[in-house]
Scaffold this motif. Sequence first.
Motif, PDB file in Angstrom:
ATOM      1  N   ILE A   5     -12.702  13.400  14.211  1.00 25.30           N
ATOM      2  CA  ILE A   5     -13.532  12.229  14.495  1.00 25.30           C
ATOM      3  C   ILE A   5     -12.641  11.051  14.865  1.00 25.30           C
ATOM      4  O   ILE A   5     -11.648  10.766  14.206  1.00 25.30           O
ATOM      5  CB  ILE A   5     -14.385  11.863  13.261  1.00 25.30           C
ATOM      6  CG1 ILE A   5     -15.244  13.053  12.838  1.00 25.30           C
ATOM      7  CG2 ILE A   5     -15.256  10.645  13.550  1.00 25.30           C
ATOM      8  CD1 ILE A   5     -16.175  13.569  13.893  1.00 25.30           C
ATOM      9  N   TYR A   6     -13.019  10.358  15.927  1.00 22.81           N
ATOM     10  CA  TYR A   6     -12.288   9.190  16.397  1.00 22.81           C
ATOM     11  C   TYR A   6     -13.212   7.975  16.417  1.00 22.81           C
ATOM     12  O   TYR A   6     -14.424   8.109  16.550  1.00 22.81           O
ATOM     13  CB  TYR A   6     -11.775   9.407  17.819  1.00 22.81           C
ATOM     14  CG  TYR A   6     -10.633  10.365  17.910  1.00 22.81           C
ATOM     15  CD1 TYR A   6      -9.322   9.916  17.962  1.00 22.81           C
ATOM     16  CD2 TYR A   6     -10.852  11.733  17.943  1.00 22.81           C
ATOM     17  CE1 TYR A   6      -8.262  10.793  18.047  1.00 22.81           C
ATOM     18  CE2 TYR A   6      -9.799  12.625  18.025  1.00 22.81           C
ATOM     19  CZ  TYR A   6      -8.506  12.152  18.072  1.00 22.81           C
ATOM     20  OH  TYR A   6      -7.461  13.032  18.149  1.00 22.81           O
ATOM     21  N   ALA A   7     -12.605   6.804  16.323  1.00 24.91           N
ATOM     22  CA  ALA A   7     -13.309   5.547  16.501  1.00 24.91           C
ATOM     23  C   ALA A   7     -13.035   5.072  17.919  1.00 24.91           C
ATOM     24  O   ALA A   7     -11.877   4.891  18.295  1.00 24.91           O
ATOM     25  CB  ALA A   7     -12.817   4.509  15.491  1.00 24.91           C
ATOM     26  N   GLY A   8     -14.075   4.890  18.716  1.00 25.75           N
ATOM     27  CA  GLY A   8     -13.945   4.330  20.055  1.00 25.75           C
ATOM     28  C   GLY A   8     -14.123   2.827  19.958  1.00 25.75           C
ATOM     29  O   GLY A   8     -15.169   2.348  19.526  1.00 25.75           O
ATOM     30  N   ILE A   9     -13.084   2.075  20.299  1.00 25.99           N
ATOM     31  CA  ILE A   9     -13.060   0.640  20.056  1.00 25.99           C
ATOM     32  C   ILE A   9     -12.932  -0.134  21.356  1.00 25.99           C
ATOM     33  O   ILE A   9     -12.139   0.215  22.226  1.00 25.99           O
ATOM     34  CB  ILE A   9     -11.861   0.280  19.142  1.00 25.99           C
ATOM     35  CG1 ILE A   9     -11.968   1.045  17.831  1.00 25.99           C
ATOM     36  CG2 ILE A   9     -11.777  -1.218  18.906  1.00 25.99           C
ATOM     37  CD1 ILE A   9     -10.750   0.939  16.958  1.00 25.99           C
ATOM     38  N   ALA A  10     -13.708  -1.216  21.458  1.00 24.88           N
ATOM     39  CA  ALA A  10     -13.529  -2.202  22.529  1.00 24.88           C
ATOM     40  C   ALA A  10     -12.812  -3.380  21.869  1.00 24.88           C
ATOM     41  O   ALA A  10     -13.349  -4.031  20.976  1.00 24.88           O
ATOM     42  CB  ALA A  10     -14.861  -2.643  23.103  1.00 24.88           C
ATOM     43  N   TRP A  11     -11.569  -3.614  22.290  1.00 26.18           N
ATOM     44  CA  TRP A  11     -10.742  -4.649  21.678  1.00 26.18           C
ATOM     45  C   TRP A  11     -11.180  -6.040  22.101  1.00 26.18           C
ATOM     46  O   TRP A  11     -11.631  -6.251  23.214  1.00 26.18           O
ATOM     47  CB  TRP A  11      -9.277  -4.441  22.056  1.00 26.18           C
ATOM     48  CG  TRP A  11      -8.732  -3.152  21.572  1.00 26.18           C
ATOM     49  CD1 TRP A  11      -8.418  -2.058  22.326  1.00 26.18           C
ATOM     50  CD2 TRP A  11      -8.444  -2.790  20.218  1.00 26.18           C
ATOM     51  NE1 TRP A  11      -7.953  -1.047  21.522  1.00 26.18           N
ATOM     52  CE2 TRP A  11      -7.965  -1.479  20.223  1.00 26.18           C
ATOM     53  CE3 TRP A  11      -8.555  -3.458  19.002  1.00 26.18           C
ATOM     54  CZ2 TRP A  11      -7.583  -0.806  19.062  1.00 26.18           C
ATOM     55  CZ3 TRP A  11      -8.172  -2.797  17.839  1.00 26.18           C
ATOM     56  CH2 TRP A  11      -7.700  -1.485  17.877  1.00 26.18           C
ATOM     57  N   ASP A  12     -11.000  -7.002  21.203  1.00 23.41           N
ATOM     58  CA  ASP A  12     -11.247  -8.409  21.545  1.00 23.41           C
ATOM     59  C   ASP A  12     -10.278  -8.852  22.636  1.00 23.41           C
ATOM     60  O   ASP A  12     -10.644  -9.609  23.529  1.00 23.41           O
ATOM     61  CB  ASP A  12     -11.084  -9.297  20.313  1.00 23.41           C
ATOM     62  CG  ASP A  12     -12.128  -8.997  19.241  1.00 23.41           C
ATOM     63  OD1 ASP A  12     -13.152  -8.362  19.555  1.00 23.41           O
ATOM     64  OD2 ASP A  12     -11.923  -9.414  18.083  1.00 23.41           O
ATOM     65  N   ASP A  13      -9.024  -8.398  22.551  1.00 23.43           N
ATOM     66  CA  ASP A  13      -8.025  -8.646  23.592  1.00 23.43           C
ATOM     67  C   ASP A  13      -8.249  -7.585  24.666  1.00 23.43           C
ATOM     68  O   ASP A  13      -7.941  -6.404  24.463  1.00 23.43           O
ATOM     69  CB  ASP A  13      -6.616  -8.532  23.010  1.00 23.43           C
ATOM     70  CG  ASP A  13      -5.513  -8.671  24.046  1.00 23.43           C
ATOM     71  OD1 ASP A  13      -5.794  -8.644  25.263  1.00 23.43           O
ATOM     72  OD2 ASP A  13      -4.342  -8.773  23.631  1.00 23.43           O
ATOM     73  N   VAL A  14      -8.790  -7.989  25.811  1.00 20.83           N
ATOM     74  CA  VAL A  14      -9.195  -7.027  26.839  1.00 20.83           C
ATOM     75  C   VAL A  14      -8.032  -6.267  27.472  1.00 20.83           C
ATOM     76  O   VAL A  14      -8.253  -5.334  28.237  1.00 20.83           O
ATOM     77  CB  VAL A  14     -10.048  -7.688  27.943  1.00 20.83           C
ATOM     78  CG1 VAL A  14     -11.328  -8.237  27.362  1.00 20.83           C
ATOM     79  CG2 VAL A  14      -9.270  -8.768  28.656  1.00 20.83           C
ATOM     80  N   THR A  15      -6.792  -6.633  27.148  1.00 25.37           N
ATOM     81  CA  THR A  15      -5.629  -5.915  27.673  1.00 25.37           C
ATOM     82  C   THR A  15      -5.028  -4.977  26.634  1.00 25.37           C
ATOM     83  O   THR A  15      -4.032  -4.318  26.899  1.00 25.37           O
ATOM     84  CB  THR A  15      -4.542  -6.899  28.139  1.00 25.37           C
ATOM     85  OG1 THR A  15      -4.064  -7.644  27.014  1.00 25.37           O
ATOM     86  CG2 THR A  15      -5.084  -7.848  29.193  1.00 25.37           C
TER      87      THR A  15
END
Length: 118
Positions: A45-55
């Motif tokens: 199982i993995y966590a798919g994350i959208a970072w606050d820092d878009v880079t």
Amino acid sequence: MSEDTIITLPNNLIPNKTRLRDPSGFTGTLLYLGPVASAKSSTEIYAGIAWDDVTRGKHDGSVICRRTNQIVRHFKCGPTQGSFLRLNKVDTGVELTPELMRGRYVEPDAELVAPGNL
């Protein structure tokens, strides 16, 4: 992954609601929780994350499937904003419970009354 495989997901991680932090201190929002098509193990199982820092990330939530060689989109974010992390690499902080909220925001012996006594 076979149809008989049972995957247990952590119940304190809620996609689009849970905020996460990586070991380097970067923060983001959990958008996906589950197996990843490009991973060696189809049951991890993995966590798919959208970072606050878009880079901070390496992709947009899409990967190339190991079995089919096709693009699989697990979630959507900016082109370099997404990452998949193993669950042991993320910090979810403290679980938010009613007891924690009372301890933080209500005087110890205060009567709990809803606005308008509702």
